[in-house]
Design a protein around this motif. Structure first.
Motif, short mmCIF file in Angstrom:
data_model
loop_
_atom_site.label_atom_id
_atom_site.label_comp_id
_atom_site.label_asym_id
_atom_site.label_seq_id
_atom_site.Cartn_x
_atom_site.Cartn_y
_atom_site.Cartn_z
N SER A 223 33.47 89.67 29.23
CA SER A 223 32.83 89.03 28.09
C SER A 223 33.76 88.02 27.45
CB SER A 223 32.41 90.08 27.06
OG SER A 223 31.49 90.97 27.62
N ALA A 224 35.07 88.31 27.44
CA ALA A 224 36.00 87.44 26.75
C ALA A 224 36.45 86.26 27.61
CB ALA A 224 37.24 88.24 26.32
N SER A 225 36.14 86.28 28.87
CA SER A 225 36.58 85.23 29.77
C SER A 225 35.83 83.94 29.53
CB SER A 225 36.42 85.67 31.23
OG SER A 225 35.08 85.82 31.53
N THR A 226 36.40 82.83 29.95
CA THR A 226 35.74 81.53 29.79
C THR A 226 34.60 81.41 30.74
OG1 THR A 226 36.04 79.17 29.95
CG2 THR A 226 37.39 80.48 31.40
N ASN A 227 33.63 80.56 30.41
CA ASN A 227 32.49 80.33 31.29
C ASN A 227 32.82 79.38 32.42
OD1 ASN A 227 30.75 81.97 29.88
ND2 ASN A 227 30.25 80.35 28.41
N ALA A 228 34.01 78.76 32.38
CA ALA A 228 34.37 77.83 33.44
C ALA A 228 34.56 78.58 34.74
CB ALA A 228 35.68 77.11 33.07
N PRO A 229 34.12 78.02 35.88
CA PRO A 229 34.25 78.71 37.16
C PRO A 229 35.70 78.84 37.59
CG PRO A 229 33.48 76.46 37.49
CD PRO A 229 33.45 76.73 36.00
N LEU A 230 36.03 79.87 38.34
CA LEU A 230 37.36 80.07 38.86
C LEU A 230 37.63 79.03 39.93
CD1 LEU A 230 37.35 83.94 39.30
CD2 LEU A 230 38.34 82.63 37.43
N PRO A 231 38.92 78.70 40.17
CA PRO A 231 39.24 77.70 41.20
C PRO A 231 38.78 78.17 42.56
CG PRO A 231 41.15 78.18 39.79
CD PRO A 231 40.10 79.20 39.48
N ASP B 66 27.13 69.77 42.09
CA ASP B 66 28.27 69.05 41.52
C ASP B 66 28.95 68.24 42.63
OD1 ASP B 66 30.67 68.20 40.42
OD2 ASP B 66 30.93 70.03 39.25
N PRO B 67 29.05 66.92 42.49
CA PRO B 67 29.67 66.09 43.55
C PRO B 67 31.14 66.39 43.78
CG PRO B 67 29.24 64.79 41.55
CD PRO B 67 28.57 66.10 41.36
N THR B 68 31.80 67.07 42.83
CA THR B 68 33.21 67.40 43.01
C THR B 68 33.42 68.71 43.77
OG1 THR B 68 33.36 68.60 40.89
CG2 THR B 68 33.73 66.22 40.83
N THR B 69 32.34 69.44 44.02
CA THR B 69 32.45 70.69 44.78
C THR B 69 32.77 70.37 46.23
OG1 THR B 69 30.87 71.85 43.35
CG2 THR B 69 31.23 72.76 45.55
N PRO B 70 33.81 70.99 46.80
CA PRO B 70 34.15 70.73 48.21
C PRO B 70 32.97 70.96 49.14
CG PRO B 70 35.87 72.00 47.13
CD PRO B 70 34.73 71.95 46.16
N LYS B 71 32.82 70.10 50.12
CA LYS B 71 31.68 70.19 51.02
C LYS B 71 31.61 71.52 51.76
CE LYS B 71 31.05 65.22 51.85
NZ LYS B 71 31.02 64.14 52.87
N LYS B 72 32.78 72.09 52.06
CA LYS B 72 32.79 73.35 52.80
C LYS B 72 32.27 74.52 51.97
CE LYS B 72 37.61 74.56 51.75
NZ LYS B 72 38.94 74.91 52.34
N VAL B 73 32.23 74.32 50.66
CA VAL B 73 31.79 75.39 49.76
C VAL B 73 30.28 75.38 49.57
CG1 VAL B 73 31.97 76.29 47.40
CG2 VAL B 73 34.00 75.41 48.55
N VAL B 74 29.66 74.21 49.74
CA VAL B 74 28.22 74.08 49.48
C VAL B 74 27.37 75.07 50.29
CG1 VAL B 74 26.23 72.52 49.56
CG2 VAL B 74 28.43 71.70 48.70
N PRO B 75 27.62 75.25 51.60
CA PRO B 75 26.82 76.24 52.35
C PRO B 75 26.99 77.66 51.84
CG PRO B 75 27.97 74.76 53.85
CD PRO B 75 28.54 74.52 52.49
N ILE B 76 28.18 77.98 51.33
CA ILE B 76 28.41 79.31 50.78
C ILE B 76 27.61 79.49 49.49
CG2 ILE B 76 30.15 80.95 49.97
CD1 ILE B 76 32.22 79.40 51.56
N LEU B 77 27.59 78.45 48.69
CA LEU B 77 26.81 78.50 47.46
C LEU B 77 25.32 78.65 47.77
CD1 LEU B 77 28.62 75.71 45.40
CD2 LEU B 77 28.76 78.18 45.03
#
Length: 227
Positions: free
Chosen positions: A20-28, A136-147
């Motif tokens: 709950s206390a953590s930031t909403n920003a995604p982890l690296p 998000d255009p800054t998301t690495p292309k290799k991550v998109v299929p995982i998402l």
């Protein structure tokens, strides 16, 4: 409550408050050497370690009274009893309370319905996050299929939630158990996809909380609900 249950409750509470206390920003989205695992236990491990199981957020907990003082006020004793028989009692109480109307009788079936609603909300939040990352255009292309895999996973959970509610309406305990059990496997899908790619999931904390809600609904639905 025995000391073992007390410690388990504290560990669950520590994880929830860390989330709950953590930031909403995604982890690296960084590489990780952690081995892939299909164990639900790995999904719901404590995210942050405190100096002792009795301390978190700068507060030392001396007794069960300290734990209860942190919980929402006026927790119905029956709800405490039902949630106390799950693996994650504190999360059970905090997740279901917003969906339990004052006029709703507190019983396993009503708590289960509230848990399914909480699961739906948590899943929709996770779905919104991975959808945003995938676009998000800054998301690495290799991550998109995982998402995309994560999007499929969350849609499967939402679908099973609706089937669970239908099973409740039809008083079909077998179908209810099947759908609740399916979500135990579903909830592992997103995190496992990142582990297989040796990447850190940007929504690991959201998945960890979702896994606890899934675990609790399964326990209540299978062990406590009787038609």
């Amino acid at each position: 409550m025995g000391i073992n249950h007390f410690i388990i409750t504290l560990i669950s509470l520590t994880c929830l408050f860390s989330f709950s206390a953590s930031t909403n920003a995604p982890l690296p989205l960084s590489d990780t050497s952690s081995p892939a695992s299909s164990e639900l236990h790995d999904m719901i491990e404590v995210m942050f370690e405190s100096p002792s199981p009795f301390a978190f957020d700068g507060t030392t907990l001396e007794s069960i009274d300290d734990v209860l003082s942190i919980l929402p006020g006026s927790v119905d004793p029956t709800l405490q009893k039902i949630c106390g028989n799950t693996d994650h009692p504190v999360e059970c109480i905090k997740a279901t309370m917003p969906f339990l109307d004052e006029k709703t009788p507190i019983e396993p079936l009503s708590v289960l319905k509230a848990g399914i609603e909480a699961m739906d909300n948590q899943t929709k939040d996770a779905l919104a996050e991975v959808t945003k990352l995938s676009m998000d255009p800054t998301t690495p292309k290799k991550v998109v299929p995982i998402l995309q895999k994560c999007i499929d996973v969350y849609n499967n959970i939402l679908n099973s939630d609706q089937k669970s509610l239908e099973a409740i309406s039809n008083r079909n305990l077998v179908q209810l158990s099947i759908e609740l059990g399916a979500n135990v496997e579903n909830v592992l899908g997103c995190d496992n996809a990142f582990k297989q790619a040796k990447l850190e999931s940007p929504i690991k904390k959201m998945d960890a909380m979702l896994a606890k809600i899934v675990s609790n609904t399964l326990t209540i639905g299978v062990d406590m609900v009787h038609f």
